[in-house]
Design a protein around this motif. Sequence first.
Motif, PDB file in Angstrom:
ATOM      1  N   ARG A   5       0.857  -1.300  -0.111  1.00  0.00           N
ATOM      2  CA  ARG A   5      -0.064   0.238  -0.161  1.00  0.00           C
ATOM      3  C   ARG A   5       0.903   1.068  -0.103  1.00  0.00           C
ATOM      4  O   ARG A   5       1.689   1.549   0.881  1.00  0.00           O
ATOM      5  CB  ARG A   5      -1.070  -0.123   1.345  1.00  0.00           C
ATOM      6  CG  ARG A   5      -1.704   1.420   1.208  1.00  0.00           C
ATOM      7  CD  ARG A   5      -2.834   0.951   2.582  1.00  0.00           C
ATOM      8  NE  ARG A   5      -1.985   1.037   3.513  1.00  0.00           N
ATOM      9  CZ  ARG A   5      -1.490   1.959   4.532  1.00  0.00           C
ATOM     10  NH1 ARG A   5      -1.751   3.146   4.235  1.00  0.00           N
ATOM     11  NH2 ARG A   5      -1.050   1.669   5.700  1.00  0.00           N
ATOM     12  N   ILE A   6       0.962   2.054  -1.161  1.00  0.00           N
ATOM     13  CA  ILE A   6       1.447   3.357  -1.171  1.00  0.00           C
ATOM     14  C   ILE A   6       0.879   4.236  -0.623  1.00  0.00           C
ATOM     15  O   ILE A   6      -0.402   4.694  -0.791  1.00  0.00           O
ATOM     16  CB  ILE A   6       1.866   3.568  -2.637  1.00  0.00           C
ATOM     17  CG1 ILE A   6       2.728   2.409  -3.311  1.00  0.00           C
ATOM     18  CG2 ILE A   6       2.626   4.890  -2.710  1.00  0.00           C
ATOM     19  CD1 ILE A   6       4.038   2.213  -2.599  1.00  0.00           C
ATOM     20  N   PRO A   7       1.409   5.111   0.386  1.00  0.00           N
ATOM     21  CA  PRO A   7       0.967   6.344   0.893  1.00  0.00           C
ATOM     22  C   PRO A   7       0.153   7.266  -0.093  1.00  0.00           C
ATOM     23  O   PRO A   7       0.609   7.355  -1.500  1.00  0.00           O
ATOM     24  CB  PRO A   7       1.916   7.132   1.727  1.00  0.00           C
ATOM     25  CG  PRO A   7       3.068   6.068   1.805  1.00  0.00           C
ATOM     26  CD  PRO A   7       2.906   5.251   0.794  1.00  0.00           C
ATOM     27  N   ARG A   8      -1.124   7.791   0.032  1.00  0.00           N
ATOM     28  CA  ARG A   8      -1.947   8.547  -0.802  1.00  0.00           C
ATOM     29  C   ARG A   8      -1.444  10.140  -0.815  1.00  0.00           C
ATOM     30  O   ARG A   8      -2.250  10.782  -0.622  1.00  0.00           O
ATOM     31  CB  ARG A   8      -3.136   8.473  -0.597  1.00  0.00           C
ATOM     32  CG  ARG A   8      -3.834   6.946  -0.813  1.00  0.00           C
ATOM     33  CD  ARG A   8      -5.018   6.738  -0.185  1.00  0.00           C
ATOM     34  NE  ARG A   8      -6.232   7.389  -0.688  1.00  0.00           N
ATOM     35  CZ  ARG A   8      -7.408   7.258  -0.201  1.00  0.00           C
ATOM     36  NH1 ARG A   8      -7.527   6.626   0.832  1.00  0.00           N
ATOM     37  NH2 ARG A   8      -8.287   7.572  -0.744  1.00  0.00           N
ATOM     38  N   ARG A   9      -0.008  10.153  -1.103  1.00  0.00           N
ATOM     39  CA  ARG A   9       0.496  11.497  -0.810  1.00  0.00           C
ATOM     40  C   ARG A   9      -0.101  12.641  -1.584  1.00  0.00           C
ATOM     41  O   ARG A   9      -0.357  13.710  -1.154  1.00  0.00           O
ATOM     42  CB  ARG A   9       2.089  11.591  -1.241  1.00  0.00           C
ATOM     43  CG  ARG A   9       2.858  12.662  -0.480  1.00  0.00           C
ATOM     44  CD  ARG A   9       4.243  12.561  -0.582  1.00  0.00           C
ATOM     45  NE  ARG A   9       4.651  13.563  -0.001  1.00  0.00           N
ATOM     46  CZ  ARG A   9       5.025  14.084   1.543  1.00  0.00           C
ATOM     47  NH1 ARG A   9       4.396  13.193   2.311  1.00  0.00           N
ATOM     48  NH2 ARG A   9       5.723  15.043   1.843  1.00  0.00           N
ATOM     49  N   ALA A  10      -0.524  12.321  -3.038  1.00  0.00           N
ATOM     50  CA  ALA A  10      -0.925  13.428  -3.661  1.00  0.00           C
ATOM     51  C   ALA A  10      -2.385  14.025  -3.356  1.00  0.00           C
ATOM     52  O   ALA A  10      -2.649  15.119  -3.277  1.00  0.00           O
ATOM     53  CB  ALA A  10      -1.193  12.841  -5.283  1.00  0.00           C
ATOM     54  N   ALA A  11      -3.198  13.095  -3.068  1.00  0.00           N
ATOM     55  CA  ALA A  11      -4.593  13.203  -2.444  1.00  0.00           C
ATOM     56  C   ALA A  11      -4.682  14.281  -0.986  1.00  0.00           C
ATOM     57  O   ALA A  11      -5.145  15.036  -0.810  1.00  0.00           O
ATOM     58  CB  ALA A  11      -5.358  11.933  -2.096  1.00  0.00           C
ATOM     59  N   LEU A  12      -3.473  13.696  -0.409  1.00  0.00           N
ATOM     60  CA  LEU A  12      -3.177  14.408   1.122  1.00  0.00           C
ATOM     61  C   LEU A  12      -2.601  15.753   0.672  1.00  0.00           C
ATOM     62  O   LEU A  12      -3.124  16.733   1.483  1.00  0.00           O
ATOM     63  CB  LEU A  12      -2.165  13.695   1.703  1.00  0.00           C
ATOM     64  CG  LEU A  12      -2.635  12.446   2.202  1.00  0.00           C
ATOM     65  CD1 LEU A  12      -1.347  11.475   3.061  1.00  0.00           C
ATOM     66  CD2 LEU A  12      -3.843  12.301   3.182  1.00  0.00           C
ATOM     67  N   PHE A 149       4.844  -3.264   9.726  1.00  0.00           N
ATOM     68  CA  PHE A 149       5.242  -2.653  10.786  1.00  0.00           C
ATOM     69  C   PHE A 149       6.663  -2.498  10.592  1.00  0.00           C
ATOM     70  O   PHE A 149       7.544  -2.998   9.976  1.00  0.00           O
ATOM     71  CB  PHE A 149       4.725  -2.979  12.041  1.00  0.00           C
ATOM     72  CG  PHE A 149       5.298  -4.202  12.381  1.00  0.00           C
ATOM     73  CD1 PHE A 149       6.787  -4.180  13.305  1.00  0.00           C
ATOM     74  CD2 PHE A 149       4.638  -5.276  12.366  1.00  0.00           C
ATOM     75  CE1 PHE A 149       7.267  -5.371  13.874  1.00  0.00           C
ATOM     76  CE2 PHE A 149       5.384  -6.668  12.814  1.00  0.00           C
ATOM     77  CZ  PHE A 149       6.682  -6.727  13.496  1.00  0.00           C
ATOM     78  N   LEU A 150       7.253  -1.462  11.152  1.00  0.00           N
ATOM     79  CA  LEU A 150       8.799  -0.945  11.117  1.00  0.00           C
ATOM     80  C   LEU A 150       9.324  -0.722  12.415  1.00  0.00           C
ATOM     81  O   LEU A 150       8.758  -0.740  13.312  1.00  0.00           O
ATOM     82  CB  LEU A 150       9.094   0.454  10.373  1.00  0.00           C
ATOM     83  CG  LEU A 150       8.391   0.567   8.842  1.00  0.00           C
ATOM     84  CD1 LEU A 150       8.310   1.982   8.374  1.00  0.00           C
ATOM     85  CD2 LEU A 150       8.739  -0.592   7.833  1.00  0.00           C
ATOM     86  N   THR A 178       7.451   3.363   2.799  1.00  0.00           N
ATOM     87  CA  THR A 178       6.907   1.920   2.728  1.00  0.00           C
ATOM     88  C   THR A 178       5.440   1.702   2.753  1.00  0.00           C
ATOM     89  O   THR A 178       5.009   0.518   2.645  1.00  0.00           O
ATOM     90  CB  THR A 178       7.700   1.193   4.001  1.00  0.00           C
ATOM     91  OG1 THR A 178       7.403   1.707   5.275  1.00  0.00           O
ATOM     92  CG2 THR A 178       9.220   1.174   3.778  1.00  0.00           C
ATOM     93  N   GLY A 179       4.984   3.024   3.330  1.00  0.00           N
ATOM     94  CA  GLY A 179       3.457   2.734   3.651  1.00  0.00           C
ATOM     95  C   GLY A 179       2.965   1.847   4.847  1.00  0.00           C
ATOM     96  O   GLY A 179       2.015   1.028   4.926  1.00  0.00           O
ATOM     97  N   ALA A 180       4.086   1.892   5.950  1.00  0.00           N
ATOM     98  CA  ALA A 180       3.653   0.823   6.974  1.00  0.00           C
ATOM     99  C   ALA A 180       2.564   1.482   7.860  1.00  0.00           C
ATOM    100  O   ALA A 180       2.292   2.778   7.937  1.00  0.00           O
ATOM    101  CB  ALA A 180       5.122   0.858   7.776  1.00  0.00           C
ATOM    102  N   ASP A 181       2.052   0.351   8.533  1.00  0.00           N
ATOM    103  CA  ASP A 181       0.900   0.634   9.522  1.00  0.00           C
ATOM    104  C   ASP A 181       1.422   1.420  10.598  1.00  0.00           C
ATOM    105  O   ASP A 181       0.471   2.241  11.115  1.00  0.00           O
ATOM    106  CB  ASP A 181       0.149  -0.591   9.866  1.00  0.00           C
ATOM    107  CG  ASP A 181      -0.411  -1.045   8.483  1.00  0.00           C
ATOM    108  OD1 ASP A 181      -1.696  -0.718   8.408  1.00  0.00           O
ATOM    109  OD2 ASP A 181      -0.153  -2.329   8.072  1.00  0.00           O
ATOM    110  N   PHE A 182       2.544   1.082  11.242  1.00  0.00           N
ATOM    111  CA  PHE A 182       3.030   1.736  12.273  1.00  0.00           C
ATOM    112  C   PHE A 182       4.583   1.557  12.505  1.00  0.00           C
ATOM    113  O   PHE A 182       5.116   0.753  11.803  1.00  0.00           O
ATOM    114  CB  PHE A 182       2.352   1.252  13.803  1.00  0.00           C
ATOM    115  CG  PHE A 182       2.497  -0.055  14.069  1.00  0.00           C
ATOM    116  CD1 PHE A 182       3.420  -0.519  15.043  1.00  0.00           C
ATOM    117  CD2 PHE A 182       1.831  -1.072  13.381  1.00  0.00           C
ATOM    118  CE1 PHE A 182       3.731  -1.641  15.274  1.00  0.00           C
ATOM    119  CE2 PHE A 182       1.631  -2.435  13.761  1.00  0.00           C
ATOM    120  CZ  PHE A 182       2.790  -2.980  14.764  1.00  0.00           C
TER     121      PHE A 182
END
Length: 528
Positions: A5-12, A149-150, A178-182
């Motif tokens: 899952r890639i972070p939705r940076r453009a939308a953000l 997770f990281l 990485t799109g990590a959850d936490f």
Amino acid sequence: MSTLRIPRRAALLGAATLAAGSQSRLVFGQGSAPGVIAAEAARPRADWGAATGDVTADRALLWSRADRTARMVVEWSTDEGLRNATRLRGPWATEATDFTARLDLTGLPADAEIFYRVSFAGPEAGAPLSAPVLGRFRTAPAARRDVRFLWSGDTAGQGWGINEAWGGYRCYETMRRTGADFFIHCGDTIYADSPIPAEITLADGTLWRNLVTPEVAKVAETLAEFRGRHRYNLMDRNLRAFHAEVPQLWMWDDHEVTNNWSDSKVLDGRYTEKRIAQLQAMATRAFLDYAPMRPHGADEQERIYRRIGYGPHLDVFALDMRSYRGPNGPNRQEAAGPETAFLGEAQLRWLLAGLRESRATWKVIAADMPIGLQVPDGQDAAGRPMFEAVANGDGPALGREMEIAGLLSAIKAANLRNIVWVTADVHYTAAHRYDPARARYRDFAPFWEFVSGPLHAGGFGPNPPDDTFGLEVVWQKAPDGRINVSPAEGGQFFGEAVIEGRSGALTVMLKDMAGDTLWQRSFEPERG
């Protein structure tokens, strides 16, 4: 295994612009860097970003900081444009907490993308709100899905501070992608004992240039100096962006106070304050001000260790290997007592009870430091080597090792399975397997420990292994005996783990600052 899952940076970015109500483009978790752009006199500022911590299926602790007395105002929504947002009035940020504030968001939907903005309102009637700080996080799942997770540790150590020409804290940006959850920060969130100079000459003759503030130019001794260390890290753009997009689970180790601290610590000539308990008191207050960590009850407000459940496949047990230990020493006692304490009786009881109660597929124990690596702490008056961690040299279980031996035996007796340890501290990365067939103490079941760090500090190691619990170094990458190796040489590391939702399989990856996977292995959960 599902696609990353890639972070939705453009939308953000779009949400940030909408929330700002202007034509400017605000980056998630940013705003202006502290001290760079002059503040509007009438408005509070929140230049230190925002962070979430201890996220579960229905809760998240939200942290931020203002530049003056102001009330925290929070809006959150599952809509990325923050339409139909829930608006909450948070606590006052005051001088008592260095103008930090936190709000525990409750009643959140499980496995949902939550978008939020934090503003601060001054005490004057009709005063304008600060410019908002924006962030996002995902709540833990109630059903089975992939979880990523990281973990790592060690930020701004050994004089390696924010070098903006080099790219700042680059490892944080790599982890964000990485799109990590936490993320589990295994300690050394600051280096209160390591002054940061304006320049360091590298091995090739070039200069490393740090940003410097008064609080990082000397060892921290006052509450203001400890707090200033935490604020310094928040000057880094990469770190603020990471905090805004990846929930945190913070722990601490020694450098939040001073190197290798315990009750026996003798402070060196750099310190005018010689009382280690006084330093610990100031450091604890500063850490609790800045950690995005949910506090315990009134009788345990300074407690660090805690359990965070993240869906049906994962429980994380975050330890505190610092607060309850006996004094550092040769660590060779033959009988247990106050001087052999490491986790302490109360924390041990809590950990074993939690492991027995857990129904999660994987039980991850997040530790401040490795179990079986020798970490020296000078010599005592008789010339005997002293030790900082658990290990004390090859041989039977002695000193602090007795406490760990009892824990491992209890885990075996209860037939608890699928337990792995993650840690940092030693400034290199490694995969360790502990096997009773190789050990001097054999009453335990085999288990794995994964080491990764530093995030932004000097490189060291490798440390010598101890045979008490049969440590096998399966893989490692370290500077091969060199000390305080510059981050410019690339020796910055973090760990990444993925639990597959359908099968429960765990994949562990040890990665470098560029995001390249250096070592990887998958583990099927034991059933029954």
